[in-house]
Scaffold this motif. Sequence first.
Motif, PDB file in Angstrom:
ATOM      1  N   LYS A  29       5.803   1.438 -13.235  1.00 14.17           N
ATOM      2  CA  LYS A  29       5.681   0.615 -14.446  1.00 14.17           C
ATOM      3  C   LYS A  29       5.023  -0.721 -14.108  1.00 14.17           C
ATOM      4  N   GLU A  30       5.272  -1.200 -12.887  1.00 17.59           N
ATOM      5  CA  GLU A  30       4.699  -2.450 -12.410  1.00 17.59           C
ATOM      6  C   GLU A  30       4.374  -2.278 -10.938  1.00 17.59           C
ATOM      7  N   ILE A  31       3.244  -2.839 -10.505  1.00 20.67           N
ATOM      8  CA  ILE A  31       2.771  -2.691  -9.133  1.00 20.67           C
ATOM      9  C   ILE A  31       2.361  -4.059  -8.593  1.00 20.67           C
ATOM     10  N   ARG A  32       2.762  -4.331  -7.368  1.00 19.73           N
ATOM     11  CA  ARG A  32       2.285  -5.530  -6.659  1.00 19.73           C
ATOM     12  C   ARG A  32       1.851  -5.106  -5.262  1.00 19.73           C
ATOM     13  N   VAL A  33       0.633  -5.446  -4.919  1.00 13.44           N
ATOM     14  CA  VAL A  33       0.067  -5.097  -3.609  1.00 13.44           C
ATOM     15  C   VAL A  33      -0.550  -6.363  -3.016  1.00 13.44           C
ATOM     16  N   HIS A  34      -0.172  -6.687  -1.778  1.00 13.73           N
ATOM     17  CA  HIS A  34      -0.759  -7.864  -1.145  1.00 13.73           C
ATOM     18  C   HIS A  34      -0.640  -7.768   0.370  1.00 13.73           C
ATOM     19  N   PRO A  35      -1.546  -8.437   1.084  1.00 13.35           N
ATOM     20  CA  PRO A  35      -1.432  -8.491   2.541  1.00 13.35           C
ATOM     21  C   PRO A  35      -0.136  -9.191   2.926  1.00 13.35           C
TER      22      PRO A  35
END
Length: 82
Positions: free
Chosen positions: A26-32
């Motif tokens: 439903k929600e996505i967060r992608v980060h180094p």
Amino acid sequence: MDINQAAQKVEEFLASYAGHGGKKAKEIRVHPSGDAKNEIKVWVDLGGGVGDDVCEAWAAQCQKDAAAAAGSFQLNVRAESL
């Protein structure tokens, strides 16, 4: 490909990804990662009412399935039910 490009590719992959049990995030967060230079952190919300066991299985399967998009970078995937 640098880590930011890899993170973008992982995010694009996840936009249409249906993981364990056919669940889509439903929600996505992608980060180094700020801690590890070769790691991309992924956090997803699978929506309410999803059990911890399903979240863990989803994260493990996603980590395997998204590995190609991450290239040479390692993934750390966490799925939650909020």
